[in-house]
Every structure is written in C-alpha cells, then in structure tokens.
Write an enzyme that holds these catalytic residues in place. Structure first.
Site, PDB file in Angstrom:
ATOM      1  N   ARG A  47     -76.183 -27.428  56.085  1.00  0.00           N
ATOM      2  CA  ARG A  47     -75.244 -28.287  55.254  1.00  0.00           C
ATOM      3  C   ARG A  47     -74.485 -29.312  56.007  1.00  0.00           C
ATOM      4  O   ARG A  47     -73.476 -29.544  56.056  1.00  0.00           O
ATOM      5  CB  ARG A  47     -74.074 -27.239  54.889  1.00  0.00           C
ATOM      6  CG  ARG A  47     -74.437 -26.359  53.566  1.00  0.00           C
ATOM      7  CD  ARG A  47     -75.011 -27.044  52.447  1.00  0.00           C
ATOM      8  NE  ARG A  47     -75.064 -26.015  51.246  1.00  0.00           N
ATOM      9  CZ  ARG A  47     -76.050 -25.229  51.196  1.00  0.00           C
ATOM     10  NH1 ARG A  47     -76.931 -25.412  51.937  1.00  0.00           N
ATOM     11  NH2 ARG A  47     -76.017 -24.549  50.118  1.00  0.00           N
ATOM     12  N   GLU A  59     -66.775 -27.175  52.949  1.00  0.00           N
ATOM     13  CA  GLU A  59     -67.998 -27.805  52.847  1.00  0.00           C
ATOM     14  C   GLU A  59     -67.734 -29.216  52.407  1.00  0.00           C
ATOM     15  O   GLU A  59     -68.484 -30.016  52.640  1.00  0.00           O
ATOM     16  CB  GLU A  59     -68.859 -27.109  51.878  1.00  0.00           C
ATOM     17  CG  GLU A  59     -70.397 -27.556  52.108  1.00  0.00           C
ATOM     18  CD  GLU A  59     -71.238 -26.900  50.801  1.00  0.00           C
ATOM     19  OE1 GLU A  59     -71.237 -27.668  49.758  1.00  0.00           O
ATOM     20  OE2 GLU A  59     -71.845 -25.777  50.937  1.00  0.00           O
ATOM     21  N   SER A 117     -70.042 -24.262  46.474  1.00  0.00           N
ATOM     22  CA  SER A 117     -69.410 -23.340  47.492  1.00  0.00           C
ATOM     23  C   SER A 117     -68.129 -24.330  48.148  1.00  0.00           C
ATOM     24  O   SER A 117     -68.567 -25.421  48.726  1.00  0.00           O
ATOM     25  CB  SER A 117     -70.082 -23.147  48.603  1.00  0.00           C
ATOM     26  OG  SER A 117     -71.541 -22.334  48.066  1.00  0.00           O
TER      27      SER A 117
HETATM   28  N1  EPU Z   1     -71.047 -12.820  47.398  1.00  0.00           N
HETATM   29  C1  EPU Z   1     -69.964 -11.841  46.930  1.00  0.00           C
HETATM   30  N2  EPU Z   1     -68.926 -12.326  46.033  1.00  0.00           N
HETATM   31  C2  EPU Z   1     -69.264 -13.648  45.568  1.00  0.00           C
HETATM   32  C3  EPU Z   1     -70.236 -14.275  45.603  1.00  0.00           C
HETATM   33  C4  EPU Z   1     -71.259 -13.800  46.631  1.00  0.00           C
HETATM   34  O1  EPU Z   1     -69.719 -10.992  47.734  1.00  0.00           O
HETATM   35  O2  EPU Z   1     -68.344 -13.626  44.731  1.00  0.00           O
HETATM   36  C5  EPU Z   1     -71.835 -12.096  48.532  1.00  0.00           C
HETATM   37  C6  EPU Z   1     -73.050 -10.970  48.080  1.00  0.00           C
HETATM   38  O3  EPU Z   1     -73.164 -10.387  48.999  1.00  0.00           O
HETATM   39  C7  EPU Z   1     -74.198 -12.070  47.756  1.00  0.00           C
HETATM   40  C8  EPU Z   1     -74.079 -13.039  48.881  1.00  0.00           C
HETATM   41  O4  EPU Z   1     -72.592 -13.242  49.223  1.00  0.00           O
HETATM   42  O5  EPU Z   1     -75.200 -11.331  47.944  1.00  0.00           O
HETATM   43  C9  EPU Z   1     -74.754 -14.616  48.681  1.00  0.00           C
HETATM   44  O6  EPU Z   1     -74.313 -14.880  47.600  1.00  0.00           O
HETATM   45  P1  EPU Z   1     -75.040 -16.208  46.829  1.00  0.00           P
HETATM   46  O7  EPU Z   1     -76.484 -15.827  46.723  1.00  0.00           O
HETATM   47  O8  EPU Z   1     -74.499 -16.561  45.832  1.00  0.00           O
HETATM   48  O9  EPU Z   1     -75.035 -17.176  48.081  1.00  0.00           O
HETATM   49  P2  EPU Z   1     -74.006 -17.852  48.720  1.00  0.00           P
HETATM   50  O10 EPU Z   1     -74.391 -17.794  50.374  1.00  0.00           O
HETATM   51  O11 EPU Z   1     -72.644 -17.556  48.278  1.00  0.00           O
HETATM   52  C10 EPU Z   1     -75.230 -19.861  49.108  1.00  0.00           C
HETATM   53  C11 EPU Z   1     -75.115 -21.559  49.074  1.00  0.00           C
HETATM   54  C12 EPU Z   1     -74.989 -22.125  47.794  1.00  0.00           C
HETATM   55  C13 EPU Z   1     -76.544 -21.603  47.120  1.00  0.00           C
HETATM   56  C14 EPU Z   1     -76.862 -20.263  47.144  1.00  0.00           C
HETATM   57  C15 EPU Z   1     -77.987 -19.824  46.650  1.00  0.00           C
HETATM   58  C16 EPU Z   1     -73.567 -22.351  51.011  1.00  0.00           C
HETATM   59  C17 EPU Z   1     -72.192 -22.308  51.389  1.00  0.00           C
HETATM   60  N3  EPU Z   1     -73.726 -21.719  49.846  1.00  0.00           N
HETATM   61  O12 EPU Z   1     -74.225 -19.375  48.540  1.00  0.00           O
HETATM   62  O13 EPU Z   1     -74.982 -23.355  47.648  1.00  0.00           O
HETATM   63  O14 EPU Z   1     -76.727 -22.223  45.658  1.00  0.00           O
HETATM   64  O15 EPU Z   1     -76.557 -19.631  48.411  1.00  0.00           O
HETATM   65  O16 EPU Z   1     -79.009 -20.461  47.864  1.00  0.00           O
HETATM   66  O17 EPU Z   1     -74.655 -22.081  51.710  1.00  0.00           O
HETATM   67  C18 EPU Z   1     -73.148 -24.958  47.823  1.00  0.00           C
HETATM   68  O18 EPU Z   1     -73.720 -25.507  48.954  1.00  0.00           O
HETATM   69  O19 EPU Z   1     -72.199 -25.748  47.049  1.00  0.00           O
HETATM   70  C19 EPU Z   1     -73.790 -23.959  46.877  1.00  0.00           C
HETATM   71  C20 EPU Z   1     -73.583 -23.640  45.682  1.00  0.00           C
END
Ligand code: EPU
Length: 363
Positions: A174, A355, A251
């Site tokens: 990012r 972010e 995010s």
């Molecule tokens: N989780 C929770 N609660 C929530 C959401 C997530 O506990 O409400 C935990 C769970 O353990 C889940 C893990 O977080 O398995 C990962 O969640 P998710 O797959 O939604 O991914 P993320 O790490 O929260 C990242 C990116 C997103 C991207 C997704 C999918 C960042 C900051 N965010 O989110 O990117 O779409 O992975 O690849 O790296 C963005 O950058 O704006 C964005 C949306």
C-alpha cells in the site's frame, strides 16, 4: 494570498472550471468542505498544462481523481482542486494503456471482456487508474505493481513528462514513492495482461475457497472477477449509493506489520485479554502482518460500532471500513478513527496507520 485571475488562465488551458464546489460530492466517503476552484481536466494535455500553470504560479493545488482514498477536512480547500478526468483506454495484444482518470474497474472489466487475464482480482475497487500505482493497490493476492509495465509521470519539479518502469517507484505494501509526495503526477499507466485469458494463480485462501479451486490454480478471468465482486459486495467494498456501508475509503487502516521483537509483546497482550485464540498472521517483509480488522473487533469495536444513531460508524459488514451514514462530517469520521486507533493501541500495543491520504485534517 494567491491571484484569482488564475481562473481565466485555467479556462484558456482547456479546463472546465467551477467555483465554491463542495468536495464531499467528489469523494467516496462524502465528507469535506468546499473548494475555492475546481479545474476539471479531461485530456492528458490539459492536465499537464493546468498542473504546470499552477506549479509555476505557486497557486495551492490539490490533485483529485476518484476520491476513494481521501479524507478532506471540513474547512475544504482554499486553492485549486485539479480533477483528473482524462480517461482514454487502449488495448493492444497483452498491453493495456489507460489514462489516469479512467475509472479503474472499467479498465478491469474491459480486459476481462476482451478475454484477457491478470487484473481480475483487482475487480470492484473504487477510484481511478492513476491512483493505483500511488498506493500499489492490492486485493485478493494481487498487487497492481506486479502487472505494471510502465507509468507515465509529470515531474512537477522540472515540468517534464517521462515513462518510468515500476522498479523506479519503490512499490511496497500500500505504498510507493508517489504516496505522500507531490513531486510527480501519474498521467497514464501501461499494464501487462495475460493473453491466454486466465487469471493470476489464486493466492487468497478465501477466494480459492469461494471458487472451489486449490490455491495456485489459474481460472478464466471472468469467473474469478465474478467471485471477487461477490466477496467484495459481501464486505460492503463495492460502491452502492443506497448502501451506507459502502460510503467509505475502503480499508481505513493498513494491516500492521510488526517486527519479531514486537510480535511477542502483541501476542502476550492478546492472550492476556482473550485467552488462547488463533491470531490471524501472515509473514511479510520486515516481520509479521497482522489483521487490522481482527484487532479492531477484538479490542471491542464490533462491526457497526458505535451504533445505529452515529453519523460515522464502522461498516456493519467489515470492521476495517469507517463509513458515513449520510450526514457525517470529516470531524465525525476522524473522531471515530482516533477512538479505534487508540483503543487498539491500548488493548494490544499496536498502532494502526491510516491508509487514506488526509487533506486539511489530521488523524
Ligand atoms: N477480519 C475480522 N473482522 C472484520 C474483517 C476482517 O476479524 O470485520 C479478519 C478476519 O480474520 C479475516 C481477516 O481479517 O479473515 C482478513 O479480512 P479480509 O479478507 O476482508 O481482508 P483485510 O485484510 O481486512 C485486505 C485489504 C483490502 C482487500 C482485502 C482482500 C488492506 C488494508 N486491506 O483487507 O483492501 O480488499 O484484503 O484482499 O490491506 C483497501 O485497501 O482499501 C482494501 C479494501
């Protein structure tokens, strides 16, 4: 005080000029006060001429494209907001050239419809194409940096334009050298795509599971795009004007990367609070990447926090998205962001970093 006669010169450069426009209407979070002047630039040449003009006349300016990764303060911006609206897109064999103002998801959709693979995991991401290298946009195991061939930049110190290769951009999780700097403006990008129409190998467990395929498998790009869109919609990460869960900047915090030394302390703070739980963690450059969404929930900020009546609250579908329920100000959103950041720090000793880029406000 800068010279308002700039308006005439902006018009002469080919820009469409508006005055006193509310910036909330130009961002996905829908917060932010007025801009003194907005200059919309719908070709690359107009964009270059306008930015050169503003830089040489030292008029304060703010570059705004899709507005999906931006928090603008309630006082707005007393200067010229440059809207990046140059949107030409061309496909040639395994190369896509897209101007900065092209809506990113349209570029992805076009490659998929043309039977090309590679960008499908980046489906449904709001915002413009020019913003994608700036913070090395990534989702579902793919980062745009790995698909970039070249980026066309305006060097704002010299006024020159040139194409650069991705290795010159310092791309990371990012981030890139383009983020938090006004030295260069992205004018267009060139992306390489897979001519066989197959996706990148599936790398994200949740996506592979949704497709019923093993990780590492390549599938038709259209099938993967559909699955990614479904997953994103389920998390409120696809813009929908009637769904306030999507009035966000995606995010709001990055997933924190902690060093080995820090990890031990964080894990013991988690164990002290939650007992013996499985902590989502992934190895990353510089240490271990933790899940910000998980930490937020476990620190006591559940989805939808602080409740229905709040103007700004966490998305009811994903704890990492801060959302505007319709009437939130930038101040409301930032207060919520501080509450969450400080609460996670107090609970686990991890400091979450925002972010989105902030303009005229700070977290
Ligand atoms: N989780 C929770 N609660 C929530 C959401 C997530 O506990 O409400 C935990 C769970 O353990 C889940 C893990 O977080 O398995 C990962 O969640 P998710 O797959 O939604 O991914 P993320 O790490 O929260 C990242 C990116 C997103 C991207 C997704 C999918 C960042 C900051 N965010 O989110 O990117 O779409 O992975 O690849 O790296 C963005 O950058 O704006 C964005 C949306």
């Amino acid at each position: 005080m800068w010279d308002v006669s700039i308006v005439g010169q902006l018009v002469d450069s080919g820009a469409f000029v508006s005055e006193n426009l509310e910036l909330s209407g130009l961002t996905t979070l829908r917060v932010g006060g007025p801009a003194r002047i907005v200059a919309e630039c719908d070709t690359k040449q107009v964009l270059v001429d306008v930015v050169r003009l503003l830089d040489s006349s030292r008029v304060p300016n703010l570059i705004l494209a899709g507005g999906s990764n931006l928090v603008i303060g309630d006082d707005g911006f007393d200067g010229v907001v440059v809207r990046v609206s140059n949107g030409a897109v061309g496909l040639e064999e395994n190369l896509v050239t897209a101007e900065a103002g092209a809506e990113w998801d349209r570029v992805v959709a076009r490659t998929v419809a043309a039977g090309l693979g590679g960008l499908e995991c980046l489906s449904g991401i709001p915002g413009s194409t020019g913003a994608t290298p700036v913070q090395n946009v990534g989702a579902y195991g793919v980062e745009v940096g790995s698909m970039l061939e070249r980026v066309h930049l305006l060097d704002r110190r010299s006024g020159e334009t040139h194409w650069v290769e991705p290795r010159a951009l310092g791309l990371g999780y990012r981030t890139s050298v383009l983020k938090h700097s006004d030295d260069a403006l992205v004018l267009a990008v060139e992306l390489k795509v897979n001519p066989d129409g197959l996706s990148e190998p599936l790398r994200y467990r949740e996506l592979a599971a949704a497709l019923g395929a093993p990780e590492g498998r390549r599938l038709p790009s259209e099938q993967v795009r559909d699955a990614v869109l479904d997953l994103r919609r389920g998390k409120g990460m696809v813009l929908d004007p009637v769904d306030h869960d999507t009035w966000s900047a995606g995010s709001f915090f990055t997933n924190p990367v902690v060093t080995d030394a820090e990890l031990a302390g964080v894990l013991s703070a988690i164990a002290a609070r939650l007992g013996d739980v499985a902590v989502p963690q992934y190895s990353a450059d510089g240490g271990t990447k933790l899940s910000a969404g998980w930490l937020i929930e476990k620190a006591g900020f559940e989805k939808g926090y602080p409740g229905e009546d709040a103007a700004a609250r966490l998305s009811t579908k994903h704890a990492l998205a801060l959302t505007n329920r319709g009437a939130a100000t930038s101040g409301d959103l930032l207060a919520l962001a501080r509450d969450v950041r400080d609460g996670v720090h107090a609970a686990f000793g991890v400091r979450l970093a925002p972010e989105p880029v902030t303009v005229g406000c700070t977290l």
